[in-house]
Design an enzyme around this catalytic site. Structure first.
Site, PDB file in Angstrom:
ATOM      1  N   HIS A 193       0.686  -1.209   0.105  1.00  0.00           N
ATOM      2  CA  HIS A 193       0.013   0.116  -0.051  1.00  0.00           C
ATOM      3  C   HIS A 193       0.905   1.252  -0.058  1.00  0.00           C
ATOM      4  O   HIS A 193       1.974   1.280   0.685  1.00  0.00           O
ATOM      5  CB  HIS A 193      -0.834  -0.054   1.367  1.00  0.00           C
ATOM      6  CG  HIS A 193      -2.044  -0.904   0.882  1.00  0.00           C
ATOM      7  ND1 HIS A 193      -3.268  -0.346   1.469  1.00  0.00           N
ATOM      8  CD2 HIS A 193      -2.553  -1.932   0.074  1.00  0.00           C
ATOM      9  CE1 HIS A 193      -4.300  -1.393   1.042  1.00  0.00           C
ATOM     10  NE2 HIS A 193      -3.921  -2.094   0.255  1.00  0.00           N
ATOM     11  N   HIS A 244      -7.441   0.515   8.596  1.00  0.00           N
ATOM     12  CA  HIS A 244      -8.441  -0.082   8.679  1.00  0.00           C
ATOM     13  C   HIS A 244      -9.016  -0.350   9.958  1.00  0.00           C
ATOM     14  O   HIS A 244      -8.074  -0.493  10.944  1.00  0.00           O
ATOM     15  CB  HIS A 244      -8.049  -1.720   7.985  1.00  0.00           C
ATOM     16  CG  HIS A 244      -8.070  -1.687   6.365  1.00  0.00           C
ATOM     17  ND1 HIS A 244      -6.839  -1.344   5.759  1.00  0.00           N
ATOM     18  CD2 HIS A 244      -8.926  -1.604   5.555  1.00  0.00           C
ATOM     19  CE1 HIS A 244      -7.167  -1.346   4.421  1.00  0.00           C
ATOM     20  NE2 HIS A 244      -8.333  -1.502   4.429  1.00  0.00           N
ATOM     21  N   GLU A 290     -15.352 -13.866   5.211  1.00  0.00           N
ATOM     22  CA  GLU A 290     -16.614 -14.256   5.666  1.00  0.00           C
ATOM     23  C   GLU A 290     -16.519 -15.772   5.533  1.00  0.00           C
ATOM     24  O   GLU A 290     -15.940 -16.309   4.486  1.00  0.00           O
ATOM     25  CB  GLU A 290     -17.550 -13.428   4.889  1.00  0.00           C
ATOM     26  CG  GLU A 290     -17.627 -12.074   5.159  1.00  0.00           C
ATOM     27  CD  GLU A 290     -16.830 -11.450   4.404  1.00  0.00           C
ATOM     28  OE1 GLU A 290     -16.274 -11.866   3.270  1.00  0.00           O
ATOM     29  OE2 GLU A 290     -16.223 -10.265   4.814  1.00  0.00           O
ATOM     30  N   SER A 334     -13.893  -1.918   4.827  1.00  0.00           N
ATOM     31  CA  SER A 334     -13.494  -0.631   5.012  1.00  0.00           C
ATOM     32  C   SER A 334     -14.676   0.352   4.657  1.00  0.00           C
ATOM     33  O   SER A 334     -15.906  -0.100   4.608  1.00  0.00           O
ATOM     34  CB  SER A 334     -12.379  -0.054   4.069  1.00  0.00           C
ATOM     35  OG  SER A 334     -12.808  -0.432   2.703  1.00  0.00           O
TER      36      SER A 334
HETATM   37  I1  8IG Z   1     -10.022  -7.837  -2.056  1.00  0.00           I
HETATM   38  O1  8IG Z   1     -14.447 -11.671  -0.046  1.00  0.00           O
HETATM   39  C1  8IG Z   1     -11.573  -8.472  -0.839  1.00  0.00           C
HETATM   40  N1  8IG Z   1     -11.687  -7.573   0.206  1.00  0.00           N
HETATM   41  N2  8IG Z   1     -14.843  -8.721   3.597  1.00  0.00           N
HETATM   42  N3  8IG Z   1     -14.532 -10.088   1.739  1.00  0.00           N
HETATM   43  C2  8IG Z   1     -14.138  -8.952   2.354  1.00  0.00           C
HETATM   44  N4  8IG Z   1     -13.182  -8.076   2.240  1.00  0.00           N
HETATM   45  C3  8IG Z   1     -12.683  -8.447   0.982  1.00  0.00           C
HETATM   46  C4  8IG Z   1     -13.225  -9.509   0.079  1.00  0.00           C
HETATM   47  C5  8IG Z   1     -14.142 -10.488   0.782  1.00  0.00           C
HETATM   48  N5  8IG Z   1     -12.211  -9.348  -0.966  1.00  0.00           N
END
Ligand code: 8IG
Length: 278
Positions: free
Chosen positions: A77, A100, A199, A218
């Site tokens: 980043h 974050h 998830e 975010s």
């Molecule tokens: I790139 O599948 C990215 N960021 N929560 N779930 C969540 N954040 C993410 C995902 C995802 N892919």
């Protein structure tokens, strides 16, 4: 690492976060020579190239030079704050560093970039991210506008009895401008989970059942803070992967990285063309 960093003003719980943002904005004005910025962008994963496309970079400031900002927790980043002169004469503040919520430093530090942007004068806040998609029609590399959000972090940037209306949080006016640039842009409801784990398939089904289309870590908290500061918000996600359990074929990490790389110039150009019209 952390020992080399200047003390963070947010370490003092009695400090006023808006005062820290004001001091940060003053320093950005001094370092960039730009007294007032008009719009601000937070560039999430996949969107970094946009900084070079929207205009002429006037100043690049390491985020760690500005009070309240921390070094990026995510390797790769950018970690810089840029002042960019747009072709239409407006000034854009580009935030390449995002804190974050899952980093555990508290919500004040998560929304410091947004509050600093507001303190520099910005009236439009563009929030971008990389995220997971729930709509099966979204292949990796698809950009989508955020039409609304569901905040599942159980946190808020607002403190005390601060009641802020979030109707039309993701400005219809700005989404209309985005659609003028690309009529095929789809929209979706962004569900912010705390993360940093992705998830479970059951959680993705829950997000879908309650009306979500995009899952991420975010943006929702930042959008609330932007609204509190009186800014208009445009939210955009780059769908880099289908959310867990949505596709019967598990995506390989290399496919996801590849899709992001292919999409980056396309979505950065899209964003530049939207910014041009603001
Ligand atoms: I790139 O599948 C990215 N960021 N929560 N779930 C969540 N954040 C993410 C995902 C995802 N892919």
């Amino acid at each position: 690492m952390a020992s080399e960093d200047a003390p963070n003003p947010f370490d003092d719980p009695a400090a006023d976060p808006f005062e820290i943002a004001r001091v940060a904005a003053e320093l950005i004005a001094r370092r960039s020579g730009v007294e007032r910025h008009d719009i601000a962008l937070t560039l999430g994963s996949g969107w970094g190239r946009a900084a070079d496309l929207i205009g002429e970079t006037v100043a690049t400031i390491p985020a760690t030079d500005i009070p309240g900002f921390s070094r990026s927790a995510v390797p790769g980043h950018v970690g810089t704050i840029r002042s960019v002169l747009l072709p239409n004469g407006k000034h854009a503040l580009v935030l390449g560093a995002r804190t974050h919520y899952y980093e555990g430093h508290g919500v004040r530090r998560v929304v410091h970039g947004v509050r600093t942007a507001a303190a520099t004068g910005a009236s439009v806040m563009i929030l971008t991210n990389g995220a997971g998609g729930i709509k099966e029609t979204w292949g990796p590399g698809t950009p989508a506008l955020i039409s609304d959000h569901i905040n599942l972090t159980a946190a808020s940037p607002l403190e005390g009895a601060t009641f802020i209306d979030l109707t039309d949080l993701y400005s219809q006016r700005l989404r209309d401008i985005a659609h003028e640039v690309d009529a095929s842009l789809d929209e979706g409801v962004y569900v912010q989970f705390r993360g940093p784990h992705y998830e479970t398939p059951a959680e993705v089904q829950m997000a879908k059942t309650i009306g979500g289309h995009i899952v991420g870590m975010s943006t929702a908290l930042e959008a609330i803070a932007a609204r509190q500061s009186g800014m208009e918000v445009l939210g955009m996600s780059l769908i880099t992967n289908l959310a867990a359990g949505i596709s019967p074929i598990p995506l390989s990490h290399s496919e996801v990285i590849e899709a992001g790389k292919t999409a980056e110039p396309v979505i950065s150009d899209l964003l530049a063309r939207i910014v041009e019209r603001l």
